[in-house]
Write a protein that holds these residues in place. Structure first.
Motif, mmCIF file in Angstrom:
data_model
loop_
_atom_site.group_PDB
_atom_site.id
_atom_site.type_symbol
_atom_site.label_atom_id
_atom_site.label_comp_id
_atom_site.label_asym_id
_atom_site.label_seq_id
_atom_site.Cartn_x
_atom_site.Cartn_y
_atom_site.Cartn_z
ATOM 1 N N MET A 81 0.846 -1.182 0.000
ATOM 2 C CA MET A 81 0.000 0.000 0.000
ATOM 3 C C MET A 81 0.885 1.236 0.000
ATOM 4 S SD MET A 81 -2.949 -1.200 2.701
ATOM 5 C CE MET A 81 -1.858 -1.114 4.112
ATOM 6 N N ASN A 82 0.815 2.005 -1.067
ATOM 7 C CA ASN A 82 1.598 3.233 -1.200
ATOM 8 C C ASN A 82 0.672 4.436 -1.251
ATOM 9 O OD1 ASN A 82 3.960 1.638 -1.420
ATOM 10 N ND2 ASN A 82 3.727 1.500 -3.642
ATOM 11 N N SER A 83 1.256 5.598 -1.056
ATOM 12 C CA SER A 83 0.497 6.860 -1.105
ATOM 13 C C SER A 83 -0.758 6.771 -0.245
ATOM 14 C CB SER A 83 0.136 7.196 -2.555
ATOM 15 O OG SER A 83 1.293 7.292 -3.359
ATOM 16 N N LEU A 84 -0.596 6.315 0.957
ATOM 17 C CA LEU A 84 -1.750 6.109 1.828
ATOM 18 C C LEU A 84 -2.420 7.415 2.195
ATOM 19 C CD1 LEU A 84 -0.283 3.258 4.001
ATOM 20 C CD2 LEU A 84 -2.444 3.150 2.773
ATOM 21 N N LYS A 85 -3.741 7.343 2.339
ATOM 22 C CA LYS A 85 -4.574 8.487 2.664
ATOM 23 C C LYS A 85 -5.313 8.210 3.962
ATOM 24 C CE LYS A 85 -5.510 9.082 -2.287
ATOM 25 N NZ LYS A 85 -6.583 9.162 -3.316
ATOM 26 N N PRO A 86 -5.728 9.259 4.662
ATOM 27 C CA PRO A 86 -6.506 9.031 5.893
ATOM 28 C C PRO A 86 -7.744 8.166 5.649
ATOM 29 C CG PRO A 86 -5.747 11.284 5.821
ATOM 30 C CD PRO A 86 -5.378 10.675 4.498
ATOM 31 N N GLU A 87 -8.345 8.283 4.484
ATOM 32 C CA GLU A 87 -9.540 7.481 4.187
ATOM 33 C C GLU A 87 -9.232 6.002 3.967
ATOM 34 O OE1 GLU A 87 -8.561 10.296 2.666
ATOM 35 O OE2 GLU A 87 -9.027 10.250 0.507
ATOM 36 N N ASP A 88 -7.956 5.637 3.942
ATOM 37 C CA ASP A 88 -7.583 4.223 3.889
ATOM 38 C C ASP A 88 -7.609 3.579 5.282
ATOM 39 O OD1 ASP A 88 -5.109 5.105 1.466
ATOM 40 O OD2 ASP A 88 -7.036 4.130 1.081
ATOM 41 N N THR A 89 -7.830 4.373 6.297
ATOM 42 C CA THR A 89 -7.890 3.846 7.657
ATOM 43 C C THR A 89 -9.037 2.855 7.793
ATOM 44 O OG1 THR A 89 -6.914 5.819 8.646
ATOM 45 C CG2 THR A 89 -8.283 4.448 10.078
ATOM 46 N N ALA A 90 -8.716 1.649 8.239
ATOM 47 C CA ALA A 90 -9.714 0.587 8.339
ATOM 48 C C ALA A 90 -9.050 -0.661 8.920
ATOM 49 C CB ALA A 90 -10.295 0.246 6.968
ATOM 50 N N VAL A 91 -9.875 -1.635 9.237
ATOM 51 C CA VAL A 91 -9.376 -2.973 9.533
ATOM 52 C C VAL A 91 -9.323 -3.736 8.205
ATOM 53 C CG1 VAL A 91 -9.735 -5.119 10.785
ATOM 54 C CG2 VAL A 91 -10.327 -2.927 11.849
ATOM 55 N N TYR A 92 -8.193 -4.309 7.917
ATOM 56 C CA TYR A 92 -7.984 -5.010 6.649
ATOM 57 C C TYR A 92 -8.036 -6.512 6.891
ATOM 58 C CZ TYR A 92 -6.773 -0.728 4.219
ATOM 59 O OH TYR A 92 -6.826 0.516 3.625
ATOM 60 N N TYR A 93 -8.781 -7.213 6.032
ATOM 61 C CA TYR A 93 -8.972 -8.653 6.134
ATOM 62 C C TYR A 93 -8.521 -9.333 4.852
ATOM 63 C CZ TYR A 93 -12.267 -7.337 9.850
ATOM 64 O OH TYR A 93 -12.855 -6.811 10.975
ATOM 65 N N CYS A 94 -7.889 -10.488 4.975
ATOM 66 C CA CYS A 94 -7.664 -11.320 3.805
ATOM 67 C C CYS A 94 -8.711 -12.435 3.795
ATOM 68 C CB CYS A 94 -6.254 -11.892 3.763
ATOM 69 S SG CYS A 94 -5.751 -12.873 5.193
ATOM 70 N N ALA A 95 -8.979 -12.920 2.603
ATOM 71 C CA ALA A 95 -10.025 -13.921 2.418
ATOM 72 C C ALA A 95 -9.664 -14.828 1.254
ATOM 73 C CB ALA A 95 -11.365 -13.239 2.165
ATOM 74 N N ALA A 96 -10.258 -16.002 1.223
ATOM 75 C CA ALA A 96 -9.926 -16.982 0.191
ATOM 76 C C ALA A 96 -11.159 -17.719 -0.294
ATOM 77 C CB ALA A 96 -8.910 -17.990 0.733
ATOM 78 N N ASP A 97 -11.110 -18.117 -1.549
ATOM 79 C CA ASP A 97 -12.176 -18.924 -2.134
ATOM 80 C C ASP A 97 -11.635 -19.542 -3.415
ATOM 81 O OD1 ASP A 97 -15.455 -18.929 -1.632
ATOM 82 O OD2 ASP A 97 -14.820 -19.505 -3.665
ATOM 83 N N PRO A 98 -12.071 -20.742 -3.765
ATOM 84 C CA PRO A 98 -11.601 -21.327 -5.024
ATOM 85 C C PRO A 98 -12.160 -20.632 -6.258
ATOM 86 C CG PRO A 98 -13.038 -22.850 -3.845
ATOM 87 C CD PRO A 98 -12.811 -21.694 -2.949
ATOM 88 N N ALA A 99 -13.251 -19.904 -6.111
ATOM 89 C CA ALA A 99 -13.861 -19.198 -7.233
ATOM 90 C C ALA A 99 -13.499 -17.726 -7.163
ATOM 91 C CB ALA A 99 -15.382 -19.363 -7.194
ATOM 92 N N ILE A 100 -12.877 -17.200 -8.226
ATOM 93 C CA ILE A 100 -12.379 -15.824 -8.176
ATOM 94 C C ILE A 100 -13.516 -14.816 -8.045
ATOM 95 C CG2 ILE A 100 -12.272 -15.584 -10.678
ATOM 96 C CD1 ILE A 100 -9.961 -14.008 -7.943
ATOM 97 N N MET A 101 -14.668 -15.094 -8.635
ATOM 98 C CA MET A 101 -15.768 -14.152 -8.484
ATOM 99 C C MET A 101 -16.213 -14.100 -7.027
ATOM 100 S SD MET A 101 -16.188 -12.503 -11.144
ATOM 101 C CE MET A 101 -17.638 -11.629 -10.560
ATOM 102 N N ALA A 102 -16.202 -15.250 -6.367
ATOM 103 C CA ALA A 102 -16.569 -15.282 -4.949
ATOM 104 C C ALA A 102 -15.531 -14.558 -4.102
ATOM 105 C CB ALA A 102 -16.737 -16.723 -4.478
ATOM 106 N N VAL A 103 -14.266 -14.659 -4.493
ATOM 107 C CA VAL A 103 -13.218 -13.964 -3.745
ATOM 108 C C VAL A 103 -13.497 -12.466 -3.741
ATOM 109 C CG1 VAL A 103 -10.765 -13.314 -3.755
ATOM 110 C CG2 VAL A 103 -11.443 -15.681 -4.134
ATOM 111 N N ARG A 104 -14.041 -11.944 -4.821
ATOM 112 C CA ARG A 104 -14.277 -10.507 -4.946
ATOM 113 C C ARG A 104 -15.581 -10.073 -4.319
ATOM 114 N NH1 ARG A 104 -13.457 -9.554 -11.247
ATOM 115 N NH2 ARG A 104 -13.846 -7.395 -10.637
ATOM 116 N N THR A 105 -16.446 -11.003 -3.969
ATOM 117 C CA THR A 105 -17.763 -10.616 -3.460
ATOM 118 C C THR A 105 -18.084 -11.252 -2.108
ATOM 119 O OG1 THR A 105 -18.746 -12.411 -4.754
ATOM 120 C CG2 THR A 105 -18.684 -10.221 -5.760
ATOM 121 N N SER A 106 -18.022 -12.562 -2.019
ATOM 122 C CA SER A 106 -18.425 -13.255 -0.795
ATOM 123 C C SER A 106 -17.573 -14.495 -0.579
ATOM 124 C CB SER A 106 -19.911 -13.635 -0.860
ATOM 125 O OG SER A 106 -20.155 -14.404 -2.036
ATOM 126 N N PRO A 107 -16.306 -14.304 -0.252
ATOM 127 C CA PRO A 107 -15.432 -15.469 -0.051
ATOM 128 C C PRO A 107 -15.871 -16.320 1.131
ATOM 129 C CG PRO A 107 -14.340 -13.452 0.631
ATOM 130 C CD PRO A 107 -15.597 -13.038 -0.044
#
Length: 120
Positions: A81-107
């Motif tokens: 993460m570069n050029s970070l902004k105050p609006e990037d403040t958050a809790v960040y989570y990683c997630a996994a799924d065998p289906a890439i569309m699911a990874v982007r929506t509901s892993p």
């Protein structure tokens, strides 16, 4: 399935952080992995994802600033993460799924979060 995220912290605006997510308990090469974030009082939002073949996807809000990558030999994905902004403040989570569309929506599988705070 276990996903362990780390690397969060406090950084000034314009600075950089690299998050890591170590995976275990599944065949890492067969899964897409993604990053989401949740700011206080807001919904959890998709940030970035990477397929088993290393194709990448980004939310418009981070495109050009964040880079997702994976090291299959270490069962680990990274979020630079570069050029970070105050609006990037958050809790960040990683997630996994065998289906890439699911990874982007509901892993199916989630790690615990890591806090990122960007001060102005």
């Amino acid at each position: 399935v276990q996903l362990q995220a780390c690397g969060g912290g406090l950084v000034q605006a314009g600075g950089s952080l690299r998050l890591s997510c170590a995976a275990s308990g599944f065949t890492f090469d067969d899964y897409g992995i993604g990053w989401f974030r949740q700011a206080p009082g807001k919904e959890r939002d998709f940030i970035a994802a990477i397929t088993w073949g290393s194709s990448t996807y980004y939310a418009d809000s981070v495109k050009g600033r964040f880079t997702i990558s994976r090291d299959n030999s270490k069962n680990t994905i990274y979020l630079q993460m570069n050029s970070l902004k105050p609006e990037d403040t958050a809790v960040y989570y990683c997630a996994a799924d065998p289906a890439i569309m699911a990874v982007r929506t509901s892993p199916n599988y989630w790690g615990q979060g890591t806090q990122v705070t960007v001060s102005s």
